[in-house]
Design a protein around this motif. Structure first.
Motif, short mmCIF file in Angstrom:
data_model
loop_
_atom_site.label_atom_id
_atom_site.label_comp_id
_atom_site.label_asym_id
_atom_site.label_seq_id
_atom_site.Cartn_x
_atom_site.Cartn_y
_atom_site.Cartn_z
N SER A 203 -4.66 15.59 -14.36
CA SER A 203 -4.19 16.97 -14.43
C SER A 203 -5.34 17.80 -15.00
CB SER A 203 -2.96 17.07 -15.33
OG SER A 203 -2.53 18.42 -15.44
N ILE A 204 -5.59 18.95 -14.38
CA ILE A 204 -6.68 19.83 -14.81
C ILE A 204 -6.11 21.19 -15.18
CG2 ILE A 204 -8.82 20.98 -14.09
CD1 ILE A 204 -9.19 18.64 -12.09
N ALA A 205 -6.50 21.70 -16.35
CA ALA A 205 -6.06 23.02 -16.81
C ALA A 205 -7.28 23.84 -17.22
CB ALA A 205 -5.10 22.88 -17.99
N ARG A 206 -7.16 25.16 -17.07
CA ARG A 206 -8.26 26.06 -17.40
C ARG A 206 -7.73 27.24 -18.21
NH1 ARG A 206 -11.85 28.42 -12.63
NH2 ARG A 206 -12.44 26.24 -12.57
N CYS A 207 -8.40 27.50 -19.34
CA CYS A 207 -8.07 28.67 -20.14
C CYS A 207 -8.67 29.91 -19.48
CB CYS A 207 -8.62 28.53 -21.56
SG CYS A 207 -7.69 27.39 -22.59
N PRO A 208 -8.01 31.07 -19.62
CA PRO A 208 -8.55 32.29 -19.02
C PRO A 208 -9.84 32.76 -19.69
CG PRO A 208 -6.34 32.65 -19.96
CD PRO A 208 -6.74 31.25 -20.26
N LEU A 209 -10.48 33.74 -19.08
CA LEU A 209 -11.68 34.34 -19.66
C LEU A 209 -11.36 34.92 -21.03
CD1 LEU A 209 -13.16 36.25 -16.60
CD2 LEU A 209 -13.99 34.13 -17.60
N ASN A 210 -12.37 34.99 -21.87
CA ASN A 210 -12.26 35.55 -23.22
C ASN A 210 -11.30 34.76 -24.12
OD1 ASN A 210 -14.09 37.67 -22.65
ND2 ASN A 210 -12.44 38.74 -21.60
N THR A 211 -11.19 33.46 -23.86
CA THR A 211 -10.42 32.57 -24.72
C THR A 211 -11.24 31.31 -24.94
OG1 THR A 211 -9.29 31.38 -22.94
CG2 THR A 211 -8.21 33.37 -23.77
N GLU A 212 -10.80 30.49 -25.91
CA GLU A 212 -11.40 29.18 -26.07
C GLU A 212 -10.29 28.17 -26.29
OE1 GLU A 212 -14.12 29.03 -29.33
OE2 GLU A 212 -12.65 29.68 -30.78
N ILE A 213 -10.56 26.91 -25.92
CA ILE A 213 -9.58 25.84 -26.01
C ILE A 213 -9.46 25.42 -27.48
CG2 ILE A 213 -9.01 23.50 -25.30
CD1 ILE A 213 -10.91 24.04 -22.84
N VAL A 214 -8.22 25.42 -28.00
CA VAL A 214 -8.01 25.02 -29.38
C VAL A 214 -6.97 23.90 -29.51
CG1 VAL A 214 -8.74 27.21 -30.38
CG2 VAL A 214 -6.32 26.87 -29.82
N GLY A 215 -6.36 23.46 -28.40
CA GLY A 215 -5.38 22.38 -28.48
C GLY A 215 -5.01 21.85 -27.11
N THR A 216 -4.60 20.57 -27.08
CA THR A 216 -4.14 19.94 -25.85
C THR A 216 -2.83 19.21 -26.10
OG1 THR A 216 -5.32 17.88 -26.25
CG2 THR A 216 -6.50 19.56 -25.01
N THR A 217 -2.00 19.15 -25.05
CA THR A 217 -0.73 18.45 -25.11
C THR A 217 -0.44 17.89 -23.73
OG1 THR A 217 0.10 20.04 -26.71
CG2 THR A 217 1.73 18.70 -25.62
N ILE A 218 0.22 16.76 -23.68
CA ILE A 218 0.77 16.26 -22.42
C ILE A 218 2.22 16.71 -22.40
CG2 ILE A 218 1.40 14.24 -21.06
CD1 ILE A 218 -1.62 14.71 -21.15
N ALA A 219 2.61 17.48 -21.37
CA ALA A 219 3.97 18.00 -21.26
C ALA A 219 4.70 17.24 -20.15
CB ALA A 219 3.94 19.48 -20.96
N TYR A 220 5.96 16.96 -20.40
CA TYR A 220 6.80 16.24 -19.43
C TYR A 220 7.84 17.17 -18.84
CZ TYR A 220 4.84 12.15 -21.69
OH TYR A 220 3.98 11.22 -22.19
N LEU A 221 8.20 16.91 -17.59
CA LEU A 221 9.28 17.66 -16.93
C LEU A 221 10.52 16.80 -16.85
CD1 LEU A 221 7.34 19.31 -14.02
CD2 LEU A 221 8.02 20.32 -16.17
#
Length: 106
Positions: free
Chosen positions: A88-106
């Protein structure tokens, strides 16, 4: 190397370790295991490649901090269906920085 880039690299390294700890804290029923995290900081994106043992639906979720305001927003990654080893690949929008990750379940 500018201060922001150093901070982002350090945060990504910490997030990879924190995410591994967070996965250990998942409920016993969670089927996602053995995740390997990658990042492309120039695109402000992270990936999680995980093994699932059941027909589990999950995705990587990033917490992104808006620069200058400190407000968090969330970026959901691509939806993955198990079983198997998927990414799974996720991208933060412009003018932000990555500060945390989580695996989410449906």
């Amino acid at each position: 190397m500018d201060l922001r880039r150093i901070r982002t690299i350090a945060a990504a390294a910490l997030l990879a370790g924190a995410a591994a700890v967070a996965l250990d804290a998942q409920p016993a029923a969670a089927a996602v295991t053995g995740c390997v995290y990658g990042s492309n900081l120039s695109l402000n994106q992270m990936s999680a490649t995980c093994t699932t043992t059941l027909a589990e639906r999950w995705y990587l979720r990033l917490t992104c901090e808006r620069l200058g305001t400190g407000h968090d927003i969330y970026a959901n990654g691509s939806l993955v269906y198990g079983p198997g080893r998927d990414t799974s690949i996720a991208r933060c929008p412009l003018n932000t920085e990555i500060v945390g990750t989580t695996i989410a379940y449906l």
